[in-house]
Enzyme design. Structure first.
Site, mmCIF file in Angstrom:
data_model
loop_
_atom_site.group_PDB
_atom_site.id
_atom_site.type_symbol
_atom_site.label_atom_id
_atom_site.label_comp_id
_atom_site.label_asym_id
_atom_site.label_seq_id
_atom_site.Cartn_x
_atom_site.Cartn_y
_atom_site.Cartn_z
ATOM 1 N N PHE A 124 0.808 -1.314 -0.033
ATOM 2 C CA PHE A 124 0.073 -0.066 -0.047
ATOM 3 C C PHE A 124 0.945 1.405 -0.021
ATOM 4 C CE2 PHE A 124 -2.590 -3.352 2.374
ATOM 5 C CZ PHE A 124 -3.559 -3.356 1.348
ATOM 6 N N GLY A 175 -7.338 -1.037 -1.931
ATOM 7 C CA GLY A 175 -7.668 -1.211 -3.392
ATOM 8 C C GLY A 175 -6.587 -0.686 -4.285
ATOM 9 N N ARG A 207 -6.270 2.502 -5.349
ATOM 10 C CA ARG A 207 -5.691 3.770 -4.732
ATOM 11 C C ARG A 207 -4.439 3.395 -4.017
ATOM 12 N NH1 ARG A 207 -5.633 8.154 -1.439
ATOM 13 N NH2 ARG A 207 -5.402 10.088 -2.763
ATOM 14 N N CYS A 208 -4.835 2.448 -3.027
ATOM 15 C CA CYS A 208 -4.179 2.264 -1.869
ATOM 16 C C CYS A 208 -2.728 1.565 -2.494
ATOM 17 C CB CYS A 208 -4.686 1.353 -0.909
ATOM 18 S SG CYS A 208 -6.088 1.762 -0.071
ATOM 19 N N MET A 209 -2.716 0.998 -3.415
ATOM 20 C CA MET A 209 -1.358 0.090 -3.792
ATOM 21 C C MET A 209 -0.761 1.110 -5.081
ATOM 22 S SD MET A 209 -3.097 -3.773 -4.391
ATOM 23 C CE MET A 209 -4.320 -3.202 -5.295
#
Length: 423
Positions: free
Chosen positions: A146, A408, A410-412
């Site tokens: 993340f 998700g 965006r986190c990654m």
């Protein structure tokens, strides 16, 4: 040598040009049910499955942007003895691991980069370490897939995260070293722990999952268990120090529970100039969680007011968004289920072109009803489909395992260069 890439992010959905990711490695498997909570997970992941799913995300990103891996960037900056010494000094001091400093310093750059991410097993060469219940001198960075959280791009600067949990502090140190020293990236870093003349107060924490760039003059920041009000005050002080014309910060309070509300991007993400994904019960429903508009002008806060909700607050600033409902509109239980699996967490590669998990079928259906063509990531990677030019689409990646990590698309992803958006 390739020309330097200058950090530039003025919106969440400008066409992507540079992004940093971290493909999950052995650090994900160095976790047990007993240590999962300490690692900030609610479950343990199957690395083999997670890796195959992650390939879909990386495969799409490689089609549209320059993509950089944390491990490669870190290995490059560690070639400098000065950078290596400074980074190891700070890591070993913070994590009380001075006894391994000398051994780490002698490693090759790629091996040192690997160990700083995957962990350094404890050497049981004295009684204390022999009897220790710990497995590592430096714990693996279980959360580094993340990449969003440890640093945040805004205009030509990178804000270095102050992580809410000490187990993630090393991620921020690594990202700071990369942005300060990598020969390919040109950036100015802002760090609340090294603030200089910028005033700081109290318990500062700020993570990238709570930090969203709506427009060059508008930030949207969540405050909850990962980003404190003092962290947002630091951002305000940083903006004030520039003494620029009108700037706006919209603050959204978040509940402490459930844990799926960990960051703002788990309940709200930008999709386009005119569209956003929302978890309706929190973002649009009647709740006790405040939405605050803070206006800064020429170095002073000139207004602090409460707004009805985030979407209405953005509309007042000329950003008129159609909210698309995570989980659809028909059933609150379905909304809750899909939000839990990052149904609101989308990453834009261009205006109106976003990536998210295919498992959230009701969310994807809502996007389709709003004019987003649904394209499977694997079809793009295999050449069976193309990303349409200047048309809205949602690219779906497999997420049966990755979603269990609590984040998700965006986190990654940590974008550091995007094209400007024409409004």
């Amino acid at each position: 040598m390739t020309d330097k890439m200058k950090v530039n992010v003025t919106t969440e959905f400008g066409e992507l040009e540079g992004v940093i990711i971290h493909t999950p490695g052995l650090e994900v498997e160095e976790m047990t049910p007993e240590t999962a909570k300490r690692a900030l997970y609610s479950d343990i992941l199957n690395l083999a499955v997670a890796t195959e799913e992650y390939k879909q995300l990386k495969g799409v990103l490689n089609k549209v942007s320059r993509v950089f891996e944390v491990t490669d960037l870190l290995a490059e900056v560690l070639k400098s003895e000065q950078v290596r010494k400074e980074l190891l000094d700070e890591i070993c001091r913070q994590e009380n691991a001075q006894e391994i400093h000398a051994d780490l310093f002698e490693l090759t750059s790629p091996e040192l980069a690997r160990q700083l991410i995957q962990g350094v097993p404890i050497m049981r060469n004295n009684l204390t370490r022999y009897l220790s219940q710990e497995r590592f001198s430096l714990w693996p960075l279980h959360n580094f897939l993340f990449t969003r959280d440890a640093s945040m791009s805004f205009r030509d600067e990178v804000v270095i995260g102050k992580m809410a949990n000490a187990v993630r502090d090393r991620e921020a140190l690594i990202m700071e070293a990369i942005f300060n020293h990598h020969p390919m990236i040109e950036a100015t870093t802002v760090n609340s722990q090294k603030a200089g003349n910028i005033p700081t107060t109290g318990n500062i924490s700020i993570e990238g999952g709570d930090f969203q760039v709506a427009r060059e003059d508008v930030l949207v920041i969540g405050t909850g268990i990962r980003t404190s009000t003092q962290g947002i005050d630091f951002i305000l002080e940083s903006i004030k120090a520039k003494k620029e014309p009108i700037r706006h910060v919209l603050v959204q309070e978040l509940p402490d529970m459930p844990e799926s509300f960990i960051h703002l991007d788990m309940v709200f993400t930008f999709l386009d100039r005119d569209a956003c994904m929302v978890y309706e019960p929190l973002i649009l429903g009647t709740t006790r969680y405040h939405t605050i508009h803070i206006q800064i002008e020429n170095g002073e806060v000139t207004k602090i007011t409460e707004e009805k909700n985030l979407v209405k607050a953005l509309k007042k600033l000329g950003i008129d968004l159609n909210p698309i409902y995570c989980g659809g509109r028909n059933d609150i239980w379905t909304q809750e289920r899909e939000q839990w699996h990052s149904g609101a967490n989308f990453f834009a590669i261009a205006p109106g072109q976003v990536i998210g998990y295919e498992r959230n079928v009701n969310t994807v259906e809502e996007l389709n009803k709003s004019g987003f063509e649904v394209i499977k990531a694997q079809n793009i990677i295999d050449g069976k489909a193309e990303i349409p030019k200047n048309k809205k689409c949602v690219i779906t990646i497999a997420g049966s395992e990755l979603a269990r990590g609590g984040g998700g698309a965006r986190c990654m992803t940590m974008p550091f260069k995007r094209k400007k958006v024409d409004w």
